[in-house]
Design an enzyme around this catalytic site. Structure first.
Site, PDB file in Angstrom:
ATOM      1  N   ARG A   6       0.844  -1.194   0.000  1.00  0.00           N
ATOM      2  CA  ARG A   6       0.000   0.000   0.000  1.00  0.00           C
ATOM      3  C   ARG A   6       0.881   1.246   0.000  1.00  0.00           C
ATOM      4  NH1 ARG A   6      -1.793   0.753   4.363  1.00  0.00           N
ATOM      5  NH2 ARG A   6      -1.118  -1.100   5.496  1.00  0.00           N
ATOM      6  N   TYR A  13      -1.519  -3.547  -6.879  1.00  0.00           N
ATOM      7  CA  TYR A  13      -1.226  -4.352  -5.693  1.00  0.00           C
ATOM      8  C   TYR A  13      -2.273  -4.237  -4.583  1.00  0.00           C
ATOM      9  CZ  TYR A  13       1.408  -6.973  -2.341  1.00  0.00           C
ATOM     10  OH  TYR A  13       1.784  -7.945  -1.469  1.00  0.00           O
ATOM     11  N   LYS A  18      -9.570  -2.519   1.670  1.00  0.00           N
ATOM     12  CA  LYS A  18      -9.342  -1.371   2.550  1.00  0.00           C
ATOM     13  C   LYS A  18     -10.124  -0.131   2.077  1.00  0.00           C
ATOM     14  CE  LYS A  18      -6.941  -3.625   5.457  1.00  0.00           C
ATOM     15  NZ  LYS A  18      -5.784  -4.347   5.158  1.00  0.00           N
ATOM     16  N   HIS A  42     -10.542  -2.498  11.381  1.00  0.00           N
ATOM     17  CA  HIS A  42      -9.436  -3.346  10.902  1.00  0.00           C
ATOM     18  C   HIS A  42      -9.212  -4.457  11.940  1.00  0.00           C
ATOM     19  CE1 HIS A  42      -4.951  -3.470   9.394  1.00  0.00           C
ATOM     20  NE2 HIS A  42      -5.697  -4.356   8.774  1.00  0.00           N
ATOM     21  N   SER A  72      -1.326  -3.607  10.313  1.00  0.00           N
ATOM     22  CA  SER A  72      -0.957  -4.486   9.213  1.00  0.00           C
ATOM     23  C   SER A  72       0.290  -5.295   9.562  1.00  0.00           C
ATOM     24  CB  SER A  72      -0.700  -3.650   7.964  1.00  0.00           C
ATOM     25  OG  SER A  72      -1.862  -2.913   7.657  1.00  0.00           O
ATOM     26  N   CYS A 131       0.736  -7.548  11.827  1.00  0.00           N
ATOM     27  CA  CYS A 131       0.973  -7.673  13.261  1.00  0.00           C
ATOM     28  C   CYS A 131       0.220  -8.855  13.871  1.00  0.00           C
ATOM     29  CB  CYS A 131       0.619  -6.387  13.980  1.00  0.00           C
ATOM     30  SG  CYS A 131       1.790  -5.057  13.615  1.00  0.00           S
ATOM     31  N   ASP A 143      -9.253  -9.936   8.826  1.00  0.00           N
ATOM     32  CA  ASP A 143      -8.717  -8.594   8.576  1.00  0.00           C
ATOM     33  C   ASP A 143      -9.698  -7.462   8.890  1.00  0.00           C
ATOM     34  OD1 ASP A 143      -6.369  -7.140   7.617  1.00  0.00           O
ATOM     35  OD2 ASP A 143      -7.551  -6.593   5.865  1.00  0.00           O
ATOM     36  N   ARG A 145       2.388 -12.172  -0.492  1.00  0.00           N
ATOM     37  CA  ARG A 145       1.088 -12.578   0.074  1.00  0.00           C
ATOM     38  C   ARG A 145       0.456 -13.713  -0.715  1.00  0.00           C
ATOM     39  NH1 ARG A 145      -1.539  -8.867   4.033  1.00  0.00           N
ATOM     40  NH2 ARG A 145       0.055  -7.326   4.495  1.00  0.00           N
TER      41      ARG A 145
HETATM   42  P1  GTP Z   1      -2.329  -7.784   7.448  1.00  0.00           P
HETATM   43  O1  GTP Z   1      -2.805  -8.825   6.490  1.00  0.00           O
HETATM   44  O2  GTP Z   1      -1.249  -6.920   6.871  1.00  0.00           O
HETATM   45  O3  GTP Z   1      -3.420  -6.955   8.005  1.00  0.00           O
HETATM   46  O4  GTP Z   1      -1.515  -8.559   8.623  1.00  0.00           O
HETATM   47  P2  GTP Z   1      -1.981  -9.466   9.856  1.00  0.00           P
HETATM   48  O5  GTP Z   1      -2.284  -8.592  11.019  1.00  0.00           O
HETATM   49  O6  GTP Z   1      -3.008 -10.436   9.439  1.00  0.00           O
HETATM   50  O7  GTP Z   1      -0.607 -10.226  10.227  1.00  0.00           O
HETATM   51  P3  GTP Z   1      -0.203 -11.767  10.050  1.00  0.00           P
HETATM   52  O8  GTP Z   1      -0.988 -12.681  10.925  1.00  0.00           O
HETATM   53  O9  GTP Z   1      -0.180 -12.079   8.607  1.00  0.00           O
HETATM   54  O10 GTP Z   1       1.283 -11.743  10.615  1.00  0.00           O
HETATM   55  C1  GTP Z   1       2.283 -10.897  10.100  1.00  0.00           C
HETATM   56  C2  GTP Z   1       3.652 -11.382  10.483  1.00  0.00           C
HETATM   57  O11 GTP Z   1       3.757 -11.476  11.907  1.00  0.00           O
HETATM   58  C3  GTP Z   1       3.963 -12.764   9.935  1.00  0.00           C
HETATM   59  O12 GTP Z   1       5.306 -12.789   9.515  1.00  0.00           O
HETATM   60  C4  GTP Z   1       3.766 -13.668  11.129  1.00  0.00           C
HETATM   61  O13 GTP Z   1       4.562 -14.835  11.053  1.00  0.00           O
HETATM   62  C5  GTP Z   1       4.157 -12.773  12.304  1.00  0.00           C
HETATM   63  N1  GTP Z   1       3.407 -13.125  13.551  1.00  0.00           N
HETATM   64  C6  GTP Z   1       2.081 -13.383  13.654  1.00  0.00           C
HETATM   65  N2  GTP Z   1       1.741 -13.720  14.922  1.00  0.00           N
HETATM   66  C7  GTP Z   1       2.886 -13.661  15.641  1.00  0.00           C
HETATM   67  C8  GTP Z   1       3.184 -13.900  17.022  1.00  0.00           C
HETATM   68  O14 GTP Z   1       2.329 -14.230  17.839  1.00  0.00           O
HETATM   69  N3  GTP Z   1       4.486 -13.724  17.413  1.00  0.00           N
HETATM   70  C9  GTP Z   1       5.457 -13.349  16.515  1.00  0.00           C
HETATM   71  N4  GTP Z   1       6.692 -13.203  16.969  1.00  0.00           N
HETATM   72  N5  GTP Z   1       5.201 -13.133  15.201  1.00  0.00           N
HETATM   73  C10 GTP Z   1       3.943 -13.280  14.769  1.00  0.00           C
HETATM   74  C1  SPV Z   2      -2.882  -4.583   5.233  1.00  0.00           C
HETATM   75  O1  SPV Z   2      -1.929  -3.924   4.784  1.00  0.00           O
HETATM   76  O2  SPV Z   2      -3.412  -4.332   6.348  1.00  0.00           O
HETATM   77  C2  SPV Z   2      -3.418  -5.719   4.458  1.00  0.00           C
HETATM   78  C3  SPV Z   2      -2.920  -5.915   3.091  1.00  0.00           C
HETATM   79  O3  SPV Z   2      -4.267  -6.431   4.962  1.00  0.00           O
HETATM   80  S1  SPV Z   2      -3.660  -4.818   1.939  1.00  0.00           S
HETATM   81  O4  SPV Z   2      -4.745  -5.546   1.279  1.00  0.00           O
HETATM   82  O5  SPV Z   2      -2.635  -4.463   0.954  1.00  0.00           O
HETATM   83  O6  SPV Z   2      -4.187  -3.668   2.616  1.00  0.00           O
HETATM   84 MN    MN Z   3      -4.893  -5.675   7.074  1.00  0.00          MN
END
Ligand code: GTP
Ligand code: SPV
Ligand code: MN
Length: 590
Positions: A80, A208, A217, A237, A259, A261, A286, A375
């Site tokens: 983004r 993207y 979003k 979110h 994002s 996290c 999400d 992704r």
């Molecule tokens: P968006 O799709 O961007 O909104 O992200 P999200 O909040 O869904 O994050 P996601 O679960 O995809 O995790 C993002 C990154 O954080 C990945 O590399 C995970 O492996 C890492 N991660 C997720 N949960 C944990 C956790 O509990 N501990 C640690 N250390 N890393 C984590």
């Molecule tokens: C984020 O960035 O929080 C996502 C990926 O979930 S995107 O669809 O690019 O916003």
């Molecule tokens: Mn997101």
């Protein structure tokens, strides 16, 4: 050869407002062909075949990954772009200091010039979509017009597209108009514009994720947050997860983390071996739309129908469900490839990359094999922990709301806000280290209220007031909590094992919602007593547990000052309720 719109056949059932808009767009953008998406499997296969022919997609190893494809986006188009994302409300004050703003007339002039003739020689896809179950009163529809087959295929996986959505649009009378073109994929000619008052999105120059899949979003957060404020609900979110305890009771929890996290991972969590009988049900990963329900509770739907999830870090140990889910019928974007044509990313605990995400021979000196924001796109139905409630028109009742971010210091593993108003302050005061999900620096702490900094479609001051006002609309409000899986030791190692073990924290949260779960009342909220948290089998040193559950008043006094300075930036829009809640926090920290 000039293309005139009347060469195109518009489906008879499309409402007049939609037909007029499609004709207008076609006469401006001048596509060669028009394709109305019906959402069928045959159509999806056709899109895939076309993209294989045009090399927009590469087929991955069909023996190990049937139905899986690789897309390499333009190397300057991998995340983004917050600095090119605008909220174009009539008044700049309505967009607030949290958004980039452009006057609607100026934005339209700029976008009209970019869109002029931009689809010459291309196919224009018209994608009617529904955010949320087709039969839910809480769902909202939109139509995305795009010249990207990749966007059309992703929208098919991520949302409910096609004839059923079109029929609902005809009944609803209104829909969000989203116009997208990849343009030249030139960062100098790239803008993502939102017109909340007229429910319009215009996006140019990026193919993207959140820049281009306009249902996500742009619609489900920026436009929907504005609609939600006008109509008395919340667009957030947040992932939504059902946590089933050994007695078979399911509690639904919604978590707002910025994002990258941990939302997707928490939504698909696999209980640790030391918690037999517990089960996780994914409702969403999400976005949550939260409504006051008829029983006085807050109810949530997931407006999406698929996941656009982060790949790095995903493996059979961290997230086995995700790992299994993406072994078939998945689009991979910007990963590396092994010698036998399997997708590869950092943190995958098998295979060796030979090609990087840009298609070059992999050379570690040039950086990772997969882009850090690489992704997967996959239908939610492939998730082994998919909750049947994800399709329930009424949604699920929410027991707890959880805020969280990446903080290497300061924020304890978990704490509970004292009440709703304090919880809104906890959300408004959130901060997190930036990630690769947006272009810019990574690892810099920034304020990200409610994980909505990039996504609130209006002034955060008014948004917080709207949050506070839910107390008048929802008699049985959920508890509000804050978590931090990302606290680190002096050597930079995570103190908390995270992933599946996070269920231990969710179990304490549910205990608290039921009036159980021992806690120490601290200035920032209730922190679990060590023996109230199930730590069996973790073998965490005592000192680590103490640090995870510690609240350092000196550091928090400094934090409260920074929160105050940030909140005052919203001037007269800052709700008095938040200002006095922060005053109370300061007093408790004295
Ligand atoms: P968006 O799709 O961007 O909104 O992200 P999200 O909040 O869904 O994050 P996601 O679960 O995809 O995790 C993002 C990154 O954080 C990945 O590399 C995970 O492996 C890492 N991660 C997720 N949960 C944990 C956790 O509990 N501990 C640690 N250390 N890393 C984590
Ligand atoms: C984020 O960035 O929080 C996502 C990926 O979930 S995107 O669809 O690019 O916003
Ligand atoms: Mn997101």
């Amino acid at each position: 050869m000039a293309t005139t719109p009347d060469r195109f056949v518009l489906p008879a059932e499309s409402p007049p407002e939609l037909r007029r808009w499609v004709e207008q767009v076609a006469s401006r953008t001048r596509p060669e062909r028009m394709h109305w998406c019906d959402g069928s499997e045959a159509e999806y296969r056709l899109l895939i075949r076309q993209m294989l022919a045009s090399k927009e997609l590469l087929e991955l190893n069909p023996a190990t990954h049937p139905g899986c494809y690789l897309h390499r986006s333009h190397p300057s188009d991998v995340a983004r772009v917050e600095h090119l994302t605008f909220v174009c409300s009539e008044s700049q004050e309505d967009a607030g200091p949290n958004n980039h703003w452009m006057a609607p007339a100026e934005a339209r002039r700029k976008m009209d010039a970019l869109f002029d003739g931009c689809m010459r020689g291309r196919t224009m896809y018209v994608i009617p979509y529904c955010m949320g179950p087709i039969d839910s009163p809480y769902s909202r529809c939109g139509v995305e017009i795009t010249d990207s087959a990749y966007v059309a295929a992703n929208m098919k996986l991520m949302t409910r597209i096609g004839s059923a959505a079109l029929a609902r649009i005809a009944g609803d009378g209104s829909f969000v108009k989203g116009l997208h073109s990849i343009g030249e994929l030139d960062p100098e000619r790239r803008f993502i514009m939102h017109f909340p008052e007229s429910l319009e999105i215009q996006s140019y120059g990026s193919g993207y994720g959140g820049n281009a899949l306009l249902g996500k979003k742009c619609h489900a957060l920026r436009i929907a947050s504005w609609q939600a404020r006008c109509e008395g609900w919340l667009a957030e979110h947040m992932m939504i997860v059902g946590v089933e305890n050994p007695a078979g009771d399911i509690h639904y929890i919604a978590c707002a983390f910025p994002s990258a996290c941990g939302k997707t991972n928490l939504a698909m969590l696999i209980p640790p071996g030391s918690m037999p009988g517990w089960k996780i049900w994914t409702v969403g990963d999400d976005i949550a739309w939260l409504h006051p329900g008829p029983d006085g509770r807050l109810w949530a739907i997931n407006p999406e129908a698929g996941y656009f999830g982060v790949l790095p870090g995903t493996n059979a140990k961290t997230n086995r469900h995700a790992f299994e889910m993406i072994r078939r019928d998945t689009i991979f974007t910007n990963v590396g490839v092994t010698a036998d044509n399997q997708p590869w990313w950092e943190g995958l605990d098998q295979g060796v990359p030979v090609t990087d995400w840009q298609g070059r021979p992999f050379d570690p000196a040039r950086g990772p094999a997969a882009h850090p924001n690489s992704r997967f796109t996959v239908s939610a139905r492939q998730n082994p922990s998919y909750s049947p409630m994800a399709d329930a028109p009424q949604g699920v009742p929410i027991s707890a709301l959880v805020f969280g971010g990446r903080r290497r210091a300061l924020a304890p593993l978990v704490f509970q806000a004292r009440n709703w108003r304090h919880g809104v302050l906890v959300g408004a005061a959130m901060a997190s280290e930036t990630t690769a999900a947006a272009t810019g620096d990574v690892g810099v702490v920034r304020r990200d209220p409610m994980a909505m900094k990039p996504f609130a479609g209006y002034n955060f001051g008014d948004y917080w007031q709207h949050w506070l006002s839910m107390a008048d609309r929802v008699p049985r409000l959920p508890g509000i909590f804050h978590v931090n899986w990302f606290r680190r030791d002096a050597a930079g190692r995570f103190l908390w094992p995270g992933y599946g073990e996070n269920l231990r924290v969710l179990a304490w949260i549910i205990d608290r919602c039921q009036g159980r779960g021992a806690a120490d009342e601290t200035a920032i909220g209730a922190v679990p007593r060590r023996d109230a948290l199930n730590l069996a089998g973790l073998n965490l040193p005592d000192a680590t547990v103490s640090e995870l559950l510690s609240m350092d008043a000196t550091q928090w006094r400094k934090e409260a000052e920074e929160i105050g300075a940030y909140l005052e930036g919203f001037g007269s829009h800052l709700p008095e309720g938040l200002r006095s809640e922060l005053g109370d926090l300061r007093a408790r920290l004295k």
